[in-house]
Design a protein around this motif. Structure first.
Motif, PDB file in Angstrom:
ATOM      1  N   ALA A 192     -44.956   1.491  -9.052  1.00 12.77           N
ATOM      2  CA  ALA A 192     -46.326   1.999  -9.009  1.00 12.77           C
ATOM      3  C   ALA A 192     -47.254   1.100  -9.828  1.00 12.77           C
ATOM      4  O   ALA A 192     -48.391   0.818  -9.426  1.00 12.77           O
ATOM      5  CB  ALA A 192     -46.376   3.430  -9.547  1.00 12.77           C
ATOM      6  N   GLU A 193     -46.769   0.629 -10.979  1.00 11.06           N
ATOM      7  CA  GLU A 193     -47.560  -0.283 -11.806  1.00 11.06           C
ATOM      8  C   GLU A 193     -47.775  -1.613 -11.103  1.00 11.06           C
ATOM      9  O   GLU A 193     -48.845  -2.222 -11.214  1.00 11.06           O
ATOM     10  CB  GLU A 193     -46.863  -0.497 -13.147  1.00 11.06           C
ATOM     11  CG  GLU A 193     -46.849   0.753 -14.027  1.00 11.06           C
ATOM     12  CD  GLU A 193     -45.994   0.575 -15.262  1.00 11.06           C
ATOM     13  OE1 GLU A 193     -46.235   1.298 -16.247  1.00 11.06           O
ATOM     14  OE2 GLU A 193     -45.080  -0.276 -15.238  1.00 11.06           O
ATOM     15  N   ALA A 214     -39.400   3.721 -10.027  1.00 17.65           N
ATOM     16  CA  ALA A 214     -40.573   4.217  -9.289  1.00 17.65           C
ATOM     17  C   ALA A 214     -41.855   3.972 -10.073  1.00 17.65           C
ATOM     18  O   ALA A 214     -42.893   3.581  -9.506  1.00 17.65           O
ATOM     19  CB  ALA A 214     -40.404   5.717  -9.018  1.00 17.65           C
ATOM     20  N   ILE A 215     -41.810   4.155 -11.396  1.00  8.88           N
ATOM     21  CA  ILE A 215     -42.990   3.907 -12.227  1.00  8.88           C
ATOM     22  C   ILE A 215     -43.321   2.424 -12.237  1.00  8.88           C
ATOM     23  O   ILE A 215     -44.496   2.028 -12.138  1.00  8.88           O
ATOM     24  CB  ILE A 215     -42.761   4.435 -13.662  1.00  8.88           C
ATOM     25  CG1 ILE A 215     -42.658   5.967 -13.656  1.00  8.88           C
ATOM     26  CG2 ILE A 215     -43.896   3.992 -14.586  1.00  8.88           C
ATOM     27  CD1 ILE A 215     -42.290   6.552 -14.989  1.00  8.88           C
ATOM     28  N   ILE A 272     -52.007   6.913 -14.082  1.00 15.63           N
ATOM     29  CA  ILE A 272     -52.220   8.234 -13.486  1.00 15.63           C
ATOM     30  C   ILE A 272     -53.590   8.311 -12.819  1.00 15.63           C
ATOM     31  O   ILE A 272     -53.742   8.901 -11.736  1.00 15.63           O
ATOM     32  CB  ILE A 272     -52.090   9.340 -14.551  1.00 15.63           C
ATOM     33  CG1 ILE A 272     -50.670   9.366 -15.132  1.00 15.63           C
ATOM     34  CG2 ILE A 272     -52.425  10.708 -13.953  1.00 15.63           C
ATOM     35  CD1 ILE A 272     -49.589   9.641 -14.125  1.00 15.63           C
ATOM     36  N   LEU A 275     -48.619  10.467  -8.429  1.00 16.16           N
ATOM     37  CA  LEU A 275     -47.348   9.985  -8.956  1.00 16.16           C
ATOM     38  C   LEU A 275     -46.551  11.050  -9.712  1.00 16.16           C
ATOM     39  O   LEU A 275     -45.339  11.189  -9.487  1.00 16.16           O
ATOM     40  CB  LEU A 275     -47.582   8.757  -9.837  1.00 16.16           C
ATOM     41  CG  LEU A 275     -46.329   8.125 -10.460  1.00 16.16           C
ATOM     42  CD1 LEU A 275     -45.373   7.644  -9.367  1.00 16.16           C
ATOM     43  CD2 LEU A 275     -46.724   6.968 -11.381  1.00 16.16           C
ATOM     44  N   GLN A 335     -53.165   6.440  -9.598  1.00 19.63           N
ATOM     45  CA  GLN A 335     -52.211   7.051  -8.681  1.00 19.63           C
ATOM     46  C   GLN A 335     -51.947   8.503  -9.110  1.00 19.63           C
ATOM     47  O   GLN A 335     -50.883   8.830  -9.654  1.00 19.63           O
ATOM     48  CB  GLN A 335     -50.908   6.248  -8.657  1.00 19.63           C
ATOM     49  CG  GLN A 335     -51.085   4.828  -8.160  1.00 19.63           C
ATOM     50  CD  GLN A 335     -49.802   4.235  -7.631  1.00 19.63           C
ATOM     51  OE1 GLN A 335     -48.911   4.934  -7.149  1.00 19.63           O
ATOM     52  NE2 GLN A 335     -49.694   2.917  -7.697  1.00 19.63           N
ATOM     53  N   ARG A 357     -44.826  13.325  -7.270  1.00 21.06           N
ATOM     54  CA  ARG A 357     -43.781  12.633  -6.514  1.00 21.06           C
ATOM     55  C   ARG A 357     -42.521  12.493  -7.357  1.00 21.06           C
ATOM     56  O   ARG A 357     -41.401  12.689  -6.867  1.00 21.06           O
ATOM     57  CB  ARG A 357     -44.270  11.256  -6.069  1.00 21.06           C
ATOM     58  CG  ARG A 357     -45.368  11.284  -5.010  1.00 21.06           C
ATOM     59  CD  ARG A 357     -45.366  10.021  -4.176  1.00 21.06           C
ATOM     60  NE  ARG A 357     -45.487   8.827  -5.006  1.00 21.06           N
ATOM     61  CZ  ARG A 357     -46.634   8.246  -5.342  1.00 21.06           C
ATOM     62  NH1 ARG A 357     -47.779   8.770  -4.922  1.00 21.06           N
ATOM     63  NH2 ARG A 357     -46.660   7.154  -6.074  1.00 21.06           N
ATOM     64  N   LEU A 358     -42.690  12.176  -8.629  1.00 14.31           N
ATOM     65  CA  LEU A 358     -41.543  12.041  -9.524  1.00 14.31           C
ATOM     66  C   LEU A 358     -40.863  13.395  -9.750  1.00 14.31           C
ATOM     67  O   LEU A 358     -39.632  13.480  -9.805  1.00 14.31           O
ATOM     68  CB  LEU A 358     -41.980  11.448 -10.856  1.00 14.31           C
ATOM     69  CG  LEU A 358     -42.497  10.006 -10.797  1.00 14.31           C
ATOM     70  CD1 LEU A 358     -43.016   9.575 -12.169  1.00 14.31           C
ATOM     71  CD2 LEU A 358     -41.409   9.049 -10.316  1.00 14.31           C
TER      72      LEU A 358
END
Length: 208
Positions: A204-205, A200-201, A153, A159, A156, A162-163
């Motif tokens: 992002a990671e 999506a997570i 977090i 995030l 980003q 967006r989710l």
């Protein structure tokens, strides 16, 4: 004596709200007239204007009242223990709320109708529906911010929102699909949302 004098005020108010919601679902914004609402509710126009300024004010209250009733029955968006994954926690929370969509809460049906119509003067109900969506999105985003790894977090910060936006968009799609074609499988729908969110997570990671 008016109907408001002879009946319980709250009972009369709810009868008007119910009638307005039914007619709006059947005939749309333009077809929802004061005369039709009065005929359906069995109350005179004087009773309607006792509670509401005009049709716009009435439909806004239908949206507000329906959302409050629906929201009161939903689970609280509170973080789960650390040993429960984001996906599993999300699945548990959506399990109940997804099953309430086919009943078509008035705030969704009327809210979408108003949101899709463009008018020179924006109806109060449309503005209220968009506000409700923002409140739900904020609640979702706060849950994600508290449930996802803090380092992710920090790197980003957009995030969670967006989710949250993604979940609302998918839910809108499910609601409309059910209204159009009676497409409904809540377990599959929830699994789809969880899969998309987990993907999506993970992406992002991977970008870190």
């Amino acid at each position: 004596m008016s109907a408001v004098d002879t009946a319980q005020p709250e009972e009369s108010r709810l009868r008007i709200l119910k009638a307005a919601a039914e007619i709006a679902a059947e005939r749309g914004y333009e077809g929802t007239t004061i005369s039709r609402i009065c005929e359906r509710s069995g109350l005179p126009a004087s009773s309607l204007y006792w509670f509401f300024t005009d049709k716009d004010d009435l439909l806004a209250e239908v949206v507000r009242h329906s959302f409050r009733e629906w929201n009161a029955e939903q689970p609280a968006w509170e973080p789960f223990p650390a040993d429960i994954s984001v996906g599993d926690g999300l699945r548990r929370l959506l399990h109940h709320s997804s099953r309430s969509l086919p009943s078509a809460p008035e705030f969704l049906r009327i809210g979408h109708m108003l949101a899709l119509e463009r008018r020179e003067t924006e109806p109060v109900g449309r503005a209220l529906f968009l506000q409700v969506r923002e409140e739900v999105a904020d609640a979702l985003a706060r849950w994600f911010a508290a449930s996802i790894d803090a380092d992710l977090i920090a790197r980003q910060p957009a995030l969670p929102h967006r989710l949250a936006t993604l979940i609302i968009a998918l839910t809108d799609g499910l609601f409309l699909a059910y209204q159009i074609a009676d497409l409904w499988d809540p377990d599959t729908f929830v699994d789809l949302i969880v899969t998309v969110v987990e993907t999506a997570i993970a992406e992002a990671e991977a970008d870190l």
